[in-house]
Structures are given as structure tokens and as C-alpha cells.
Design a protein around this motif. Structure first.
Motif, mmCIF file in Angstrom:
data_model
loop_
_atom_site.group_PDB
_atom_site.id
_atom_site.type_symbol
_atom_site.label_atom_id
_atom_site.label_comp_id
_atom_site.label_asym_id
_atom_site.label_seq_id
_atom_site.Cartn_x
_atom_site.Cartn_y
_atom_site.Cartn_z
ATOM 1 N N ASP A 141 38.289 91.242 99.238
ATOM 2 C CA ASP A 141 39.329 91.524 100.221
ATOM 3 C C ASP A 141 40.458 92.270 99.499
ATOM 4 O O ASP A 141 41.243 91.660 98.780
ATOM 5 N N PRO A 142 40.545 93.597 99.656
ATOM 6 C CA PRO A 142 41.563 94.355 98.918
ATOM 7 C C PRO A 142 42.977 93.966 99.347
ATOM 8 O O PRO A 142 43.223 93.570 100.478
ATOM 9 N N GLY A 143 43.874 94.064 98.387
ATOM 10 C CA GLY A 143 45.270 93.757 98.648
ATOM 11 C C GLY A 143 45.968 93.308 97.375
ATOM 12 O O GLY A 143 45.407 93.347 96.282
ATOM 13 N N TRP A 144 47.230 92.860 97.530
ATOM 14 C CA TRP A 144 48.023 92.358 96.413
ATOM 15 C C TRP A 144 47.945 90.842 96.400
ATOM 16 O O TRP A 144 48.079 90.196 97.438
ATOM 17 N N TYR A 145 47.764 90.282 95.205
ATOM 18 C CA TYR A 145 47.619 88.839 95.044
ATOM 19 C C TYR A 145 48.505 88.347 93.904
ATOM 20 O O TYR A 145 48.942 89.125 93.058
ATOM 21 N N ARG A 146 48.712 87.027 93.888
ATOM 22 C CA ARG A 146 49.323 86.357 92.752
ATOM 23 C C ARG A 146 48.834 84.914 92.744
ATOM 24 O O ARG A 146 48.390 84.384 93.765
ATOM 25 N N VAL A 157 55.348 77.878 89.045
ATOM 26 C CA VAL A 157 55.203 79.039 88.171
ATOM 27 C C VAL A 157 54.256 80.018 88.847
ATOM 28 O O VAL A 157 53.211 79.622 89.368
ATOM 29 N N THR A 158 54.621 81.290 88.865
ATOM 30 C CA THR A 158 53.769 82.303 89.485
ATOM 31 C C THR A 158 53.344 83.336 88.443
ATOM 32 O O THR A 158 54.064 83.623 87.490
ATOM 33 N N SER A 159 52.164 83.895 88.653
ATOM 34 C CA SER A 159 51.680 84.956 87.788
ATOM 35 C C SER A 159 52.289 86.276 88.238
ATOM 36 O O SER A 159 52.912 86.367 89.298
#
Length: 166
Positions: A141-146, A157-159
Motif C-alpha cells: 500500500d504506497p504512501g508515507w509511514y512511520r 517514540v516515533t521513527s
């Protein structure tokens, strides 16, 4: 008949005596050879083997080092599918008690302009600190992730965000 029996008995005794002498000669030869070998006879053949090794330096680390307060990611950059591994070190606010923590894969939603939960996983440990790891599969599923890591009593805490494109 008596003479015939005596002749057979005499010839049988002669054969037995010959066999006894032959066995005695073989035994003495064997004992003599064994004593000669044990007493420092000719040395056994010696074969020398030389082993060699060379040192090969490691060019790079196999995996990013996990650190407290930071989520590191390892996996296929930009790929639509494949394993992604998130790592971090969690420090317990109360070292003698259990720590329950949760992983979250969040996807950026352009419609709501916010991070939406995509996948979750929960785990825990007991101790002062623990290196934690989460392996997840990207599903194409293309897109922006974290990736986000949260635990009670510890800040979330986030990457860094990353893009999945096909």
C-alpha cells in the motif's frame, strides 16, 4: 589290527606335533616383532599440516544499533512488500515491575492531514531495560509511514517517516 591303529595314532601325533611347532614359531615371531616396535623400531611416518587463516574486516554493521528514545528501521527502502524491522531500547520507570508496550505502524492520510493507525502489536518484559524489536510485513500500500513505540510511564517514540512506493 593293532599295528594299523598304532600307525594311525603315530601319524596323527606327528601331525599334531608339526602344528604345535608351527604355532609356536608364529607366536614367537609375532611377540618378537611387537617387542621390536615397542622398543623404538623405525619411526612411524610423520605428516606435517600447516593451517592458515586470514582476517577479514567487517565493512558495515549488520543492523542499526538500538538506542533509548529512538526507533531505528531496517528493511527494503521504498519497496511495496517485504519485512521491516523496528528496534529500540525501552528503559523501565520501575525496574522491578513489568513493562507493557505497544508498536504502531501509522500511515499519513492526506484527506485528514493526520497519522492514522495501520497496524498494531503489543508485548512486554520485566527488568530495568530491554532491546525491543518488531518485525512487520509491508502489504503493498504506497504512501508515507512511520513506526511509533509507546509504553506506560514512558514518552511515545516515533521513527522517521518513510515512503513506500510501487
Amino acid at each position: 589290527m593293532a599295528s594299523r591303529s598304532a600307525a594311525v595314532l603315530t601319524s596323527g601325533s606327528a601331525n599334531a606335533a608339526k602344528l604345535f611347532v608351527a604355532a609356536l614359531a608364529f607366536t614367537s615371531a609375532y611377540v618378537g616383532f611387537s617387542a621390536h616396535s615397542a622398543a623404538g623400531g623405525p619411526p612411524a611416518a610423520v605428516k606435517t599440516i600447516t593451517l592458515s587463516a586470514r582476517e577479514v574486516p567487517v565493512a558495515e554493521e549488520l543492523a542499526p544499533a538500538a538506542q533509548p528514545g529512538k526507533v531505528t528501521l531496517e528493511g527494503p527502502a521504498g519497496a511495496c512488500s517485504g519485512p521491516l524491522v523496528a528496534r529500540s531500547v525501552l528503559v523501565s520507570p520501575e525496574p522491578g515491575r513489568s513493562v507493557h508496550y505497544g508498536w504502531k505502524l501509522a500511515r499519513w492520510s492526506p484527506a485528514t492531514k493526520s497519522w492514522r493507525t495501520y497496524l498494531v502489536d503489543y508485548d512486554g518484559f520485566v527488568g530495568a531495560e530491554e532491546t525491543v524489536e518488531w518485525e512487520l510485513g509491508l502489504s503493498g500500500d504506497p504512501g508515507w509511514y512511520r513506526v511509533e513505540l509507546s509504553a506506560k510511564g514512558v514518552r511515545t517514540v516515533t521513527s522517521d517517516r518513510f515512503q513506500v512506493s510501487c
